[in-house]
Design a protein around this motif. Structure first.
Motif, PDB file in Angstrom:
ATOM      1  N   ALA A 180       1.196   6.477 -10.685  1.00 17.61           N
ATOM      2  CA  ALA A 180       1.400   6.588  -9.104  1.00 17.61           C
ATOM      3  C   ALA A 180       3.145   7.058  -8.265  1.00 17.61           C
ATOM      4  O   ALA A 180       3.542   5.662  -8.109  1.00 17.61           O
ATOM      5  CB  ALA A 180       0.646   6.661  -7.878  1.00 17.61           C
ATOM      6  N   SER A 212       4.876   2.967  -8.687  1.00 20.06           N
ATOM      7  CA  SER A 212       3.974   2.498  -9.305  1.00 20.06           C
ATOM      8  C   SER A 212       3.188   2.489 -10.359  1.00 20.06           C
ATOM      9  O   SER A 212       2.215   3.431 -10.993  1.00 20.06           O
ATOM     10  CB  SER A 212       3.296   1.623  -8.000  1.00 20.06           C
ATOM     11  OG  SER A 212       2.381   2.453  -8.022  1.00 20.06           O
ATOM     12  N   ALA A 272      -5.136   4.652  -8.218  1.00 23.36           N
ATOM     13  CA  ALA A 272      -4.097   6.162  -7.152  1.00 23.36           C
ATOM     14  C   ALA A 272      -4.836   7.819  -6.983  1.00 23.36           C
ATOM     15  O   ALA A 272      -4.543   7.718  -5.890  1.00 23.36           O
ATOM     16  CB  ALA A 272      -2.575   6.460  -7.758  1.00 23.36           C
ATOM     17  N   VAL A 276      -0.008  11.936  -9.032  1.00 23.51           N
ATOM     18  CA  VAL A 276       0.263  11.286  -9.954  1.00 23.51           C
ATOM     19  C   VAL A 276      -0.125  11.635 -11.005  1.00 23.51           C
ATOM     20  O   VAL A 276       0.149  12.993 -11.139  1.00 23.51           O
ATOM     21  CB  VAL A 276      -1.626  10.283  -9.126  1.00 23.51           C
ATOM     22  CG1 VAL A 276      -1.926  10.017  -7.687  1.00 23.51           C
ATOM     23  CG2 VAL A 276      -2.460  11.850  -9.262  1.00 23.51           C
ATOM     24  N   PRO A 329       0.219   8.532  -2.571  1.00 27.51           N
ATOM     25  CA  PRO A 329       0.588   8.978  -3.135  1.00 27.51           C
ATOM     26  C   PRO A 329       1.235  10.659  -2.860  1.00 27.51           C
ATOM     27  O   PRO A 329       0.510  10.881  -2.068  1.00 27.51           O
ATOM     28  CB  PRO A 329      -0.398   8.701  -3.680  1.00 27.51           C
ATOM     29  CG  PRO A 329      -1.305   8.815  -3.659  1.00 27.51           C
ATOM     30  CD  PRO A 329      -1.422   8.057  -2.470  1.00 27.51           C
ATOM     31  N   TYR A 368      -3.509   3.693  -1.981  1.00 29.47           N
ATOM     32  CA  TYR A 368      -3.951   2.374  -2.737  1.00 29.47           C
ATOM     33  C   TYR A 368      -3.704   1.372  -2.559  1.00 29.47           C
ATOM     34  O   TYR A 368      -1.920   1.962  -2.457  1.00 29.47           O
ATOM     35  CB  TYR A 368      -3.948   3.267  -3.915  1.00 29.47           C
ATOM     36  CG  TYR A 368      -2.714   3.181  -5.178  1.00 29.47           C
ATOM     37  CD1 TYR A 368      -1.735   2.698  -5.291  1.00 29.47           C
ATOM     38  CD2 TYR A 368      -1.850   4.104  -4.425  1.00 29.47           C
ATOM     39  CE1 TYR A 368      -0.626   2.461  -5.962  1.00 29.47           C
ATOM     40  CE2 TYR A 368      -0.555   4.689  -4.998  1.00 29.47           C
ATOM     41  CZ  TYR A 368       0.214   4.085  -5.755  1.00 29.47           C
ATOM     42  OH  TYR A 368       1.007   4.195  -6.425  1.00 29.47           O
ATOM     43  N   SER A 404       1.041  -1.024   0.355  1.00 28.20           N
ATOM     44  CA  SER A 404      -0.121  -0.165   0.054  1.00 28.20           C
ATOM     45  C   SER A 404       0.526   1.356   0.146  1.00 28.20           C
ATOM     46  O   SER A 404       1.550   1.152   0.912  1.00 28.20           O
ATOM     47  CB  SER A 404      -1.091  -0.210   1.238  1.00 28.20           C
ATOM     48  OG  SER A 404      -0.322   0.194   2.281  1.00 28.20           O
ATOM     49  N   ALA A 450      -1.016   1.339 -11.502  1.00 26.75           N
ATOM     50  CA  ALA A 450      -1.802   1.073 -10.431  1.00 26.75           C
ATOM     51  C   ALA A 450      -3.039   0.576 -11.718  1.00 26.75           C
ATOM     52  O   ALA A 450      -3.333   1.357 -12.321  1.00 26.75           O
ATOM     53  CB  ALA A 450      -2.193   2.245  -9.825  1.00 26.75           C
TER      54      ALA A 450
END
Length: 334
Positions: A64, A86, A96, A37, A34, A101, A31, A88
């Motif tokens: 994100a 990452s 995200a 984004v 962020p 998230y 998890s 998402a």
């Protein structure tokens, strides 16, 4: 404990900032809280048309970067406090645009040293999609990531939409994968010098997509291209692209999922590809991205524009689509 999600309440909007329980990572999950984004065309399509979203409320956002909040059982590569980027699952409404998230650990990588959160967030999806066009779509090996046995390597490749994030990424990855390949791409004039600096041999005006003779003339001996990477779904509307494919070549065509319903001529070795394809085939793809960025082999493919701060800036930024985003990645700081 609760967090806020920036939820799309229905097709066309509006968005609503809603409290939900803090997500807990399951086995093999991470998890992330962020810090930035990115806004992508699929986010706009999901907002405007419900392109892939089938139920609401939905949480968009497929790129994100931020800080690891917690890790699930079996995760050893990351710990709370790590700075990461990452992929998402905003493409299906589990993304995200939230205070926290959760994703699978193979969808996460440490943020490259030297990059800000805003720079790092511009990379995951466009890199993964570009890598998929090459490894999955063209069956071409990326040294250090994939190992493929394909004796019939393309000698010339046309990249449609070179100034897109995926196109500019694909040009760089092709130069790593096939140092001597002839790379031809199309874009508007302001992007030509940049795309040559990334490794393109020939950059043509976008109008050349309707001129088979111009496309062929850019290939070795005027014979035509062995392969096409279509990052923007331009080929189906430009028959000249198919006329420029070498008649006795491998006829490879990698089409990014922006046009999943596109009709292509018979006889092509065509593959529909997206970020998920490379993650399934090569789970270490994001770690490979970090490596080539830190080695200086992969540059930020397009310019970054921070359109605002906070969740409310997301809707404003998405209003920039589909126009006014050429050669630019729109980013929101959180």
């Amino acid at each position: 404990m609760s967090i806020q999600q920036y939820q799309l309440t229905q097709k066309g909007g509006p968005f609503a900032l809603t409290k939900v329980p803090l997500p807990k990572p399951g086995p093999g999950q991470v998890s992330i809280r962020p810090r930035a984004v990115a806004l992508n065309g699929i986010d706009w399509k999901n907002l405007a048309f419900g392109a892939i979203i089938r139920s609401y409320p939905a949480v968009l956002g497929i790129d994100a970067s931020g800080v690891v909040e917690a890790v699930g059982e079996g995760v050893t590569a990351f710990k709370a406090g790590d700075e990461v980027m990452s992929y998402a699952h905003g493409i299906i409404g589990q993304g995200a645009f939230a205070e926290v998230y959760t994703v699978a650990q193979h969808e996460v990588a440490k943020k490259p040293s030297g990059l800000s959160f805003e720079q790092a967030v511009s990379l995951p999806v466009i890199f993964l999609t570009a890598a998929a066009t090459i490894v999955v779509g063209l069956n071409v090996e990326l040294p250090g990531l994939s190992k493929l046995s394909n004796p019939n390597q393309p000698k010339s490749i046309l990249v449609l939409g070179g100034s897109s994030g995926v196109g500019a990424s694909a040009i760089q990855l092709l130069r790593i994968a096939l140092p001597s390949v002839t790379i031809i791409t199309t874009s508007s004039a302001p992007h030509h010098a940049h795309l040559k600096s990334l490794g393109a041999n020939v950059v043509l005006e976008r109008s050349a997509q309707s001129d088979a003779a111009a496309l062929k003339a850019a290939t070795p001996g005027g014979a035509g291209v062995d392969a096409v990477i279509d990052t923007v779904g331009a080929g189906p509307d430009s028959p000249a692209v198919f006329e420029a494919i070498k008649a006795d070549g491998p006829k490879l065509y990698a089409l990014v999922v922006t046009r999943p319903d596109a009709k292509l001529p018979a006889g092509l070795q065509s593959t529909l590809v997206g970020a998920e394809n490379i993650l399934k085939q090569e789970p270490t793809a994001l770690q490979y991205l970090v490596k080539i960025v830190e080695e200086g082999k992969f540059k930020l493919p397009i310019k970054i524009e921070v359109v605002g701060k906070g969740f409310e800036a997301i809707e404003k930024g998405l209003g920039r689509f589909p126009a006014n985003v050429s050669g630019t990645k729109l980013v929101v700081t959180l």
